[in-house]
Design a protein around this motif. Structure first.
Motif, PDB file in Angstrom:
ATOM      1  N   ARG A   1       0.838  -1.197   0.000  1.00  0.00           N
ATOM      2  CA  ARG A   1       0.000   0.000   0.000  1.00  0.00           C
ATOM      3  C   ARG A   1       0.875   1.249   0.000  1.00  0.00           C
ATOM      4  O   ARG A   1       1.932   1.241   0.608  1.00  0.00           O
ATOM      5  CB  ARG A   1      -0.920   0.011   1.228  1.00  0.00           C
ATOM      6  N   PRO A   2       0.423   2.289  -0.704  1.00  0.00           N
ATOM      7  CA  PRO A   2      -0.819   2.363  -1.471  1.00  0.00           C
ATOM      8  C   PRO A   2      -0.703   1.620  -2.793  1.00  0.00           C
ATOM      9  O   PRO A   2       0.390   1.462  -3.344  1.00  0.00           O
ATOM     10  CB  PRO A   2      -0.998   3.866  -1.697  1.00  0.00           C
ATOM     11  N   LEU A   3      -1.863   1.200  -3.311  1.00  0.00           N
ATOM     12  CA  LEU A   3      -1.861   0.473  -4.569  1.00  0.00           C
ATOM     13  C   LEU A   3      -1.343   1.333  -5.721  1.00  0.00           C
ATOM     14  O   LEU A   3      -0.807   0.808  -6.697  1.00  0.00           O
ATOM     15  CB  LEU A   3      -3.273  -0.016  -4.896  1.00  0.00           C
ATOM     16  N   SER A   4      -1.500   2.635  -5.607  1.00  0.00           N
ATOM     17  CA  SER A   4      -1.008   3.532  -6.665  1.00  0.00           C
ATOM     18  C   SER A   4       0.496   3.379  -6.855  1.00  0.00           C
ATOM     19  O   SER A   4       1.013   3.606  -7.953  1.00  0.00           O
ATOM     20  CB  SER A   4      -1.349   4.982  -6.335  1.00  0.00           C
ATOM     21  N   LEU A   5       1.206   2.964  -5.811  1.00  0.00           N
ATOM     22  CA  LEU A   5       2.645   2.725  -5.910  1.00  0.00           C
ATOM     23  C   LEU A   5       2.947   1.250  -6.169  1.00  0.00           C
ATOM     24  O   LEU A   5       3.770   0.912  -7.026  1.00  0.00           O
ATOM     25  CB  LEU A   5       3.350   3.188  -4.634  1.00  0.00           C
ATOM     26  N   SER A   6       2.272   0.365  -5.450  1.00  0.00           N
ATOM     27  CA  SER A   6       2.621  -1.055  -5.576  1.00  0.00           C
ATOM     28  C   SER A   6       2.218  -1.634  -6.932  1.00  0.00           C
ATOM     29  O   SER A   6       2.836  -2.594  -7.402  1.00  0.00           O
ATOM     30  CB  SER A   6       1.984  -1.868  -4.445  1.00  0.00           C
ATOM     31  N   LYS A   7       1.230  -1.070  -7.567  1.00  0.00           N
ATOM     32  CA  LYS A   7       0.781  -1.585  -8.870  1.00  0.00           C
ATOM     33  C   LYS A   7       1.227  -0.695 -10.033  1.00  0.00           C
ATOM     34  O   LYS A   7       0.827  -0.940 -11.184  1.00  0.00           O
ATOM     35  CB  LYS A   7      -0.745  -1.734  -8.885  1.00  0.00           C
ATOM     36  N   LYS A   8       2.030   0.308  -9.763  1.00  0.00           N
ATOM     37  CA  LYS A   8       2.411   1.260 -10.808  1.00  0.00           C
ATOM     38  C   LYS A   8       3.175   0.592 -11.958  1.00  0.00           C
ATOM     39  O   LYS A   8       2.889   0.838 -13.136  1.00  0.00           O
ATOM     40  CB  LYS A   8       3.252   2.392 -10.229  1.00  0.00           C
ATOM     41  N   ALA A   9       4.140  -0.256 -11.644  1.00  0.00           N
ATOM     42  CA  ALA A   9       4.923  -0.907 -12.701  1.00  0.00           C
ATOM     43  C   ALA A   9       4.027  -1.746 -13.601  1.00  0.00           C
ATOM     44  O   ALA A   9       4.193  -1.766 -14.827  1.00  0.00           O
ATOM     45  CB  ALA A   9       6.018  -1.776 -12.085  1.00  0.00           C
TER      46      ALA A   9
ATOM     47  N   PHE B   1     -14.996   1.286   2.528  1.00  0.00           N
ATOM     48  CA  PHE B   1     -14.451   0.323   1.574  1.00  0.00           C
ATOM     49  C   PHE B   1     -12.973   0.608   1.364  1.00  0.00           C
ATOM     50  O   PHE B   1     -12.562   1.767   1.260  1.00  0.00           O
ATOM     51  CB  PHE B   1     -15.202   0.408   0.241  1.00  0.00           C
ATOM     52  N   ALA B   2     -12.190  -0.463   1.290  1.00  0.00           N
ATOM     53  CA  ALA B   2     -10.744  -0.330   1.125  1.00  0.00           C
ATOM     54  C   ALA B   2     -10.367  -0.415  -0.353  1.00  0.00           C
ATOM     55  O   ALA B   2     -11.187  -0.724  -1.219  1.00  0.00           O
ATOM     56  CB  ALA B   2     -10.034  -1.439   1.902  1.00  0.00           C
ATOM     57  N   GLU B   3      -9.079  -0.155  -0.638  1.00  0.00           N
ATOM     58  CA  GLU B   3      -8.557  -0.407  -1.970  1.00  0.00           C
ATOM     59  C   GLU B   3      -8.538  -1.918  -2.220  1.00  0.00           C
ATOM     60  O   GLU B   3      -8.503  -2.711  -1.284  1.00  0.00           O
ATOM     61  CB  GLU B   3      -7.121   0.107  -2.090  1.00  0.00           C
ATOM     62  N   GLY B   4      -8.536  -2.304  -3.463  1.00  0.00           N
ATOM     63  CA  GLY B   4      -8.469  -3.723  -3.766  1.00  0.00           C
ATOM     64  C   GLY B   4      -8.305  -3.971  -5.247  1.00  0.00           C
ATOM     65  O   GLY B   4      -7.934  -3.075  -6.008  1.00  0.00           O
ATOM     66  N   TYR B   5      -8.600  -5.203  -5.639  1.00  0.00           N
ATOM     67  CA  TYR B   5      -8.463  -5.602  -7.036  1.00  0.00           C
ATOM     68  C   TYR B   5      -9.701  -5.196  -7.821  1.00  0.00           C
ATOM     69  O   TYR B   5     -10.819  -5.556  -7.440  1.00  0.00           O
ATOM     70  CB  TYR B   5      -8.277  -7.117  -7.133  1.00  0.00           C
ATOM     71  N   PRO B   6      -9.539  -4.470  -8.941  1.00  0.00           N
ATOM     72  CA  PRO B   6     -10.693  -4.128  -9.763  1.00  0.00           C
ATOM     73  C   PRO B   6     -11.197  -5.351 -10.510  1.00  0.00           C
ATOM     74  O   PRO B   6     -10.476  -6.334 -10.669  1.00  0.00           O
ATOM     75  CB  PRO B   6     -10.130  -3.083 -10.734  1.00  0.00           C
TER      76      PRO B   6
END
Length: 445
Positions: free
Chosen positions: A182-190, A341-346
């Motif tokens: 977390r945050p997903l904006s960083l962990s999923k950026k690549a 609601f938390a962040e998660g997988y779309p």
């Protein structure tokens, strides 16, 4: 030109055309045979790589282990002439990701794997162990080090046969698929950056473990938390106008109404997985622990519930959130509730383009003698990294990895009879994409 001459000329042109098709087809068949032969000749080397990496613990929070597995795979990509990069995960409290790139022409294909497993460093399940002639047990062997090695082996065959020059490849192997940073904006950026670049995404999870299926849709998965407050008092005063119903009764109302309103609606499922209530509640979010203290003669002051929700489309998610918020806001006397609601997988929604890509993959399978490939029921496939890519590419499929049973348990076993087959199919699919381009699309995204 008289009619007879027209007919003769037409036959001649048609015959030439058919001969050209036949020649091209025969050339393709010969090339595809070379691909599968190379893979078969290199299979023991691929199995060695698989065994070596399965024997390295790479539980998500074992950063050293994740990096060691990434280093082994990186050396394989380096040897093929890929540009490789390790994306450090310090900013999102994870080990990081491996990114490997090749080519700058033709269809742009993203291939997705992950380096981490669910098995912690001190878990008893740590080693690669043959079960019989066709099955091997091991932590992460299907989820998803087998898929990672399939990616590598398919690309090795194409590179060795000089068949990568008409396609551009980007491989992203994440280090936090099992427990996202977390945050997903960083962990999923690549991963998202690679998807924005790509035309096509291929995921190499094991899906539902059936080699005759692949994934065109995955349900998204996000967490939710319900915090309910009531008016504490002696239990003899419950239901009175001045005290009301307490936090536990209000929680029961909310959860049951969730069930009544949403169970069986489309592909929506939701699950309250953790609950505690009473006079005092303590939440340890980092450990997924909720503890409550209370007495039977005291009206409950507070309740916390933690749960998850899965939906197939963004529209389903939007509807579920709205319904749940409305239910949580219509409170019993002297109670209140907050739903977050938390962040998660779309969601990875099913699209015509995804089905077109599946059809091409199924054609590959049939031409290799392995039979057709059917879509996985989304209820049988959990969330995966490809969900973060699906909205950014023209088409995507997943479930192309090593098949087996028992994922996420100490009974995880790979069916090694699927290993070579899925390397064959992946390599031939990429070859056909390089020659033919993307399959005919349906409705544009």
């Amino acid at each position: 030109m008289n009619r007879k001459i027209k007919k003769v000329v037409g036959v001649t042109i048609a015959t030439s055309f058919l001969c050209a098709i036949s020649y091209t087809s025969m050339a393709d068949i010969a090339t595809e045979k070379k691909i599968t032969q190379y893979i078969d000749q290199s299979l023991e080397q691929s199995k060695t790589t698989l065994e070596k990496t399965v024997n390295i613990n790479s539980g998500t929070m074992n950063f050293d282990g994740v990096k060691k597995v990434g280093a082994i795979y990186r050396s394989e990509f380096d040897a093929m002439g890929f540009d490789t990069q390790w994306v450090d995960g310090a900013e999102f409290n994870r080990a990081g990701h491996l990114v490997a790139s090749y080519g700058n022409t033709g269809p742009k294909i993203l291939m997705i794997g992950h380096l981490d497993t669910v098995f912690a460093k001190d878990d008893a399940f740590q080693t690669y162990r043959p079960v019989n002639e066709t099955h091997i047990a091991g932590p992460g062997i299907t989820d998803m080090k087998g898929g990672d090695v399939i990616i590598i082996a398919a690309l090795q065959a194409l590179k060795a046969l000089d068949l990568l020059d008409k396609v551009s490849i980007k491989v992203v192997m994440t280090g936090d698929e099992e427990s996202s940073g977390r945050p997903l904006s960083l962990s999923k950026k690549a991963l998202i950056d690679a998807a924005v670049w790509a035309d096509i995404a291929l995921g190499f999870e094991d899906a539902d473990g059936d080699i005759k299926t692949a994934v065109v849709a995955r349900r998204g998965s996000i967490g939710w938390q319900l915090d309910v407050a009531g008016k504490p008092a002696h239990s003899s005063q419950i239901f009175t106008d001045s005290i009301g119903y307490g936090a536990i009764f209000e929680t029961a109302r909310i959860l049951n109404t969730f069930r009544e309103e949403l169970a069986g609606v489309g592909n929506i499922t939701f699950n309250p997985g953790l609950i505690a209530g009473g006079t005092e509640v303590e939440v340890q979010a980092e450990n997924s622990i909720v503890q409550g203290f209370g007495k039977t003669n005291v009206v409950a002051k507070e309740v916390t519930v933690k749960g998850g929700i899965r939906t197939l489309t963004q529209a389903e998610l939007t509807k579920a959130k709205r319904v749940m918020h409305d239910i949580a806001a219509d409170n019993l006397a002297h109670t209140s509730a907050t739903l977050t609601f938390a962040e998660g997988y779309p969601p990875m929604a099913p699209t015509e383009q995804n089905y077109a890509l599946l059809k091409m993959y199924s054609d590959v399978s049939e031409s290799l003698g392995y039979g057709p490939i059917a879509p996985v029921n989304p209820r049988n496939a959990g969330a995966a990294d490809i969900s973060f890519a699906a909205d950014h590419v023209d088409m995507a499929i997943d479930g192309l990895g090593l098949m087996g049973d028992g994922g996420h348990t100490k009974d995880e076993v790979a069916d090694m009879s699927t290993f070579a087959q899925n390397i064959h199919k992946a390599a031939v699919l990429i070859y056909r994409l390089s020659e033919e381009g993307t399959p005919k699309q349906g409705t544009p995204k």
